[in-house]
Design a protein around this motif. Structure first.
Motif, PDB file in Angstrom:
ATOM      1  N   ALA A 160      49.630  35.708  48.220  1.00 29.68           N
ATOM      2  CA  ALA A 160      51.080  36.168  47.799  1.00 29.68           C
ATOM      3  C   ALA A 160      51.772  36.612  48.725  1.00 29.68           C
ATOM      4  CB  ALA A 160      50.566  37.266  46.970  1.00 29.68           C
ATOM      5  N   LEU A 161      51.417  37.238  49.827  1.00 24.96           N
ATOM      6  CA  LEU A 161      52.393  37.573  50.944  1.00 24.96           C
ATOM      7  C   LEU A 161      52.579  36.262  51.714  1.00 24.96           C
ATOM      8  CD1 LEU A 161      50.422  40.669  52.306  1.00 24.96           C
ATOM      9  CD2 LEU A 161      52.673  40.592  51.499  1.00 24.96           C
ATOM     10  N   ARG A 162      51.850  35.141  51.965  1.00 21.15           N
ATOM     11  CA  ARG A 162      52.260  34.156  52.828  1.00 21.15           C
ATOM     12  C   ARG A 162      53.409  33.211  51.844  1.00 21.15           C
ATOM     13  NH1 ARG A 162      46.735  33.883  53.777  1.00 21.15           N
ATOM     14  NH2 ARG A 162      46.238  32.479  52.167  1.00 21.15           N
ATOM     15  N   THR A 163      53.111  33.200  50.561  1.00 20.14           N
ATOM     16  CA  THR A 163      54.177  32.683  49.883  1.00 20.14           C
ATOM     17  C   THR A 163      55.553  33.172  50.069  1.00 20.14           C
ATOM     18  OG1 THR A 163      52.463  32.034  48.179  1.00 20.14           O
ATOM     19  CG2 THR A 163      54.945  32.094  47.349  1.00 20.14           C
ATOM     20  N   LEU A 164      55.655  34.546  49.870  1.00 16.23           N
ATOM     21  CA  LEU A 164      56.808  35.368  50.130  1.00 16.23           C
ATOM     22  C   LEU A 164      57.420  35.330  51.588  1.00 16.23           C
ATOM     23  CD1 LEU A 164      55.975  38.505  48.005  1.00 16.23           C
ATOM     24  CD2 LEU A 164      57.836  36.732  47.216  1.00 16.23           C
ATOM     25  N   GLU A 165      56.530  34.972  52.630  1.00 20.20           N
ATOM     26  CA  GLU A 165      56.871  35.115  54.091  1.00 20.20           C
ATOM     27  C   GLU A 165      57.654  33.582  54.408  1.00 20.20           C
ATOM     28  OE1 GLU A 165      53.296  36.085  55.876  1.00 20.20           O
ATOM     29  OE2 GLU A 165      53.596  38.209  55.735  1.00 20.20           O
ATOM     30  N   LEU A 166      57.221  32.520  53.394  1.00 21.16           N
ATOM     31  CA  LEU A 166      57.949  31.462  53.557  1.00 21.16           C
ATOM     32  C   LEU A 166      59.176  31.478  53.155  1.00 21.16           C
ATOM     33  CD1 LEU A 166      54.958  29.097  52.859  1.00 21.16           C
ATOM     34  CD2 LEU A 166      55.941  29.608  55.132  1.00 21.16           C
ATOM     35  N   ALA A 167      59.864  32.338  52.274  1.00 24.25           N
ATOM     36  CA  ALA A 167      61.132  32.450  51.683  1.00 24.25           C
ATOM     37  C   ALA A 167      62.126  32.932  52.800  1.00 24.25           C
ATOM     38  CB  ALA A 167      61.053  33.265  50.198  1.00 24.25           C
ATOM     39  N   PRO A 168      63.438  32.899  52.341  1.00 17.62           N
ATOM     40  CA  PRO A 168      64.628  33.505  53.170  1.00 17.62           C
ATOM     41  C   PRO A 168      64.539  34.966  53.198  1.00 17.62           C
ATOM     42  CG  PRO A 168      65.353  32.438  51.604  1.00 17.62           C
ATOM     43  CD  PRO A 168      64.117  32.025  51.480  1.00 17.62           C
ATOM     44  N   LEU A 169      63.620  35.863  53.701  1.00 22.37           N
ATOM     45  CA  LEU A 169      63.763  37.169  53.430  1.00 22.37           C
ATOM     46  C   LEU A 169      64.745  37.932  54.304  1.00 22.37           C
ATOM     47  CD1 LEU A 169      59.548  37.955  53.409  1.00 22.37           C
ATOM     48  CD2 LEU A 169      61.401  38.247  51.285  1.00 22.37           C
ATOM     49  N   THR A 170      64.994  37.274  55.209  1.00 21.99           N
ATOM     50  CA  THR A 170      66.185  37.847  56.246  1.00 21.99           C
ATOM     51  C   THR A 170      67.487  37.167  56.137  1.00 21.99           C
ATOM     52  OG1 THR A 170      65.424  36.252  58.050  1.00 21.99           O
ATOM     53  CG2 THR A 170      64.251  38.381  58.107  1.00 21.99           C
ATOM     54  N   SER A 171      67.863  36.442  54.820  1.00 24.84           N
ATOM     55  CA  SER A 171      68.941  35.820  54.772  1.00 24.84           C
ATOM     56  C   SER A 171      70.160  36.878  54.849  1.00 24.84           C
ATOM     57  CB  SER A 171      68.997  35.170  53.413  1.00 24.84           C
ATOM     58  OG  SER A 171      70.471  34.774  53.050  1.00 24.84           O
ATOM     59  N   VAL A 205      68.010  37.524  46.919  1.00 18.03           N
ATOM     60  CA  VAL A 205      67.698  38.200  48.271  1.00 18.03           C
ATOM     61  C   VAL A 205      66.943  39.580  47.983  1.00 18.03           C
ATOM     62  CG1 VAL A 205      68.059  38.582  50.575  1.00 18.03           C
ATOM     63  CG2 VAL A 205      69.345  36.732  49.466  1.00 18.03           C
ATOM     64  N   VAL A 206      67.648  40.405  47.435  1.00 15.87           N
ATOM     65  CA  VAL A 206      67.332  41.663  46.921  1.00 15.87           C
ATOM     66  C   VAL A 206      65.796  41.508  46.063  1.00 15.87           C
ATOM     67  CG1 VAL A 206      67.886  43.662  45.684  1.00 15.87           C
ATOM     68  CG2 VAL A 206      69.728  42.285  46.591  1.00 15.87           C
ATOM     69  N   ARG A 207      65.834  40.620  45.275  1.00 14.86           N
ATOM     70  CA  ARG A 207      64.560  40.434  44.511  1.00 14.86           C
ATOM     71  C   ARG A 207      63.494  39.920  45.292  1.00 14.86           C
ATOM     72  NH1 ARG A 207      63.965  40.238  39.450  1.00 14.86           N
ATOM     73  NH2 ARG A 207      63.001  38.070  39.436  1.00 14.86           N
ATOM     74  N   LEU A 208      63.746  39.018  46.231  1.00 23.02           N
ATOM     75  CA  LEU A 208      62.795  38.475  47.270  1.00 23.02           C
ATOM     76  C   LEU A 208      62.064  39.728  48.165  1.00 23.02           C
ATOM     77  CD1 LEU A 208      63.926  35.281  48.486  1.00 23.02           C
ATOM     78  CD2 LEU A 208      61.738  35.431  47.360  1.00 23.02           C
ATOM     79  N   ARG A 209      62.922  40.463  48.705  1.00 21.25           N
ATOM     80  CA  ARG A 209      62.586  41.366  49.539  1.00 21.25           C
ATOM     81  C   ARG A 209      61.840  42.756  48.560  1.00 21.25           C
ATOM     82  NH1 ARG A 209      67.766  43.043  53.776  1.00 21.25           N
ATOM     83  NH2 ARG A 209      67.893  40.909  54.677  1.00 21.25           N
ATOM     84  N   TYR A 210      62.241  43.007  47.505  1.00 26.81           N
ATOM     85  CA  TYR A 210      61.757  43.954  46.753  1.00 26.81           C
ATOM     86  C   TYR A 210      60.127  43.325  46.309  1.00 26.81           C
ATOM     87  CZ  TYR A 210      60.630  47.268  43.112  1.00 26.81           C
ATOM     88  OH  TYR A 210      59.882  48.267  42.364  1.00 26.81           O
ATOM     89  N   ALA A 211      60.144  42.209  46.161  1.00 23.49           N
ATOM     90  CA  ALA A 211      58.778  41.601  45.654  1.00 23.49           C
ATOM     91  C   ALA A 211      57.782  41.604  47.170  1.00 23.49           C
ATOM     92  CB  ALA A 211      58.849  40.159  45.221  1.00 23.49           C
ATOM     93  N   TYR A 212      58.408  41.539  48.005  1.00 20.41           N
ATOM     94  CA  TYR A 212      57.564  41.383  49.416  1.00 20.41           C
ATOM     95  C   TYR A 212      57.015  42.963  49.889  1.00 20.41           C
ATOM     96  CZ  TYR A 212      56.246  40.397  54.109  1.00 20.41           C
ATOM     97  OH  TYR A 212      55.582  40.269  55.328  1.00 20.41           O
ATOM     98  N   ALA A 213      58.200  43.775  49.599  1.00 18.54           N
ATOM     99  CA  ALA A 213      57.741  45.313  49.745  1.00 18.54           C
ATOM    100  C   ALA A 213      56.476  45.653  48.856  1.00 18.54           C
ATOM    101  CB  ALA A 213      59.036  45.971  49.672  1.00 18.54           C
ATOM    102  N   ASP A 214      56.685  45.254  47.478  1.00 19.63           N
ATOM    103  CA  ASP A 214      55.718  45.597  46.404  1.00 19.63           C
ATOM    104  C   ASP A 214      54.456  44.899  47.007  1.00 19.63           C
ATOM    105  OD1 ASP A 214      55.331  46.826  43.974  1.00 19.63           O
ATOM    106  OD2 ASP A 214      54.762  44.820  43.374  1.00 19.63           O
ATOM    107  N   THR A 215      54.515  43.886  47.244  1.00 26.31           N
ATOM    108  CA  THR A 215      53.047  43.085  47.579  1.00 26.31           C
ATOM    109  C   THR A 215      52.672  43.797  48.996  1.00 26.31           C
ATOM    110  OG1 THR A 215      54.080  41.061  46.698  1.00 26.31           O
ATOM    111  CG2 THR A 215      52.104  40.732  48.072  1.00 26.31           C
TER     112      THR A 215
END
Length: 313
Positions: free
Chosen positions: A245-256, A263-273
């Protein structure tokens, strides 16, 4: 649901009896003026004879009483039966007078033009009502879309609206069925993230992952692609695959650099994971980074960061 879906959700008419007849229409107008008793004549009115020659007494009551008029006979209250579930679904919730259907996006109303005018207006009103209620009262919004679907089940825009309202109301199996129907009708792939999340809610993460790997996802707009990424990562976590799950999210544009909600939702999902993986320091940093761009406060990133700080302190 995505923010721009509200206008596509889910005005109707259909089959109700027409209003009162105009004066001069109907069987009672067939007699000429000469056949009627003169004014002031106290003689009894003769029986009316139908075309087959049989006698039938004139309807009693006030002059002008005809079927469909205000004073028409009604079944006694004790003999009236409740509406069936299907009839109640067809009628739908009450429609506020201020909702006209013109609130819908033009792209939606354009798809209703193949319907009869009154029916299209009724369907449009139900879709508009659903769009207005879906955030605060998703169950009522869903009932509005069911009323629209009962009248126009072959329109993709109606099935799409029903699916999205069902999803918002937590009816995941129904949402999946409706969105599949809409996809068959118009071939659109925009529904795939919601469909994948429905599979997750139904305890089918493998099916969610299959949809996440659909070839069409590559061509999604950034927002839709982010939604699918979040669902895919969630499905991995459902299967106990937190690292995947972390690898999946790390491939997304988290630093856009954009502050868009996706982008807010992506970062939140990453922090939660990250927190689920036991990486609390990293999770704290990403909750802060989420809060920094969450101007509309669509997440509780600030609260989550505070909780982690207390735990680490």
């Amino acid at each position: 649901m995505a923010d721009d879906r509200r206008s596509k959700r889910p005005a109707r008419d259909g089959g109700r009896a027409s209003g009162p007849r105009r004066e001069g229409s109907g069987p009672s107008s067939s007699r000429s003026r000469d056949d009627r008793p003169a004014r002031g004549d106290r003689t009894e009115r003769p029986e009316r004879t139908d075309r087959k020659g049989g006698g039938r007494p004139e309807r009693g009551g006030k002059s002008g009483d005809r079927p469909g008029r205000k004073n028409d006979w009604k079944r006694p209250a004790e003999k009236q039966v409740d509406r069936s579930a299907e009839q109640a679904k067809y009628d739908g919730p009450d429609l506020p007078e201020e909702i006209t259907g013109r609130e819908l996006d033009r792209s939606v109303t354009a798809q209703l033009k193949g319907l009869p005018e009154k029916l299209a207006a009724r369907v449009a009103r139900h879709l508009a009502a659903a769009g207005m209620l879906v955030d605060e009262d998703p169950e009522t919004a869903y009932q509005h879309t069911l009323a629209a679907r009962a009248r126009a089940p072959r329109l993709a825009v109606v099935r799409e609206a029903t699916g999205e309202a069902a999803y918002a109301a937590g009816h995941y199996a129904e949402a999946l069925a409706e969105l599949r129907a809409a996809k068959r009708m118009n071939g659109a792939t925009d529904y795939l993230p919601i469909m994948a999340d429905c599979h997750r809610a139904l305890g089918q993460p493998d099916q969610a992952l299959k949809l996440a790997k659909s070839p069409s996802v590559v061509n999604f707009a950034p927002e839709a692609k982010a939604e699918m990424t979040i669902v895919e990562a969630g499905a991995r976590r459902d299967l106990g695959q937190v690292d995947a799950a972390l690898r999946t999210l790390e491939l997304a544009p988290l630093t856009s650099k954009t502050r868009a909600s996706w982008v807010v939702r992506l970062r939140y999902a990453y922090a939660d994971t990250l927190e689920a993986a036991g990486r609390e320091t990293d999770a704290l940093a990403w909750f802060h980074r989420t809060h920094a761009i969450d101007a509309d406060e669509i997440t509780d990133a600030a609260e989550r960061a505070e909780q982690l700080e207390r735990r680490q302190g």
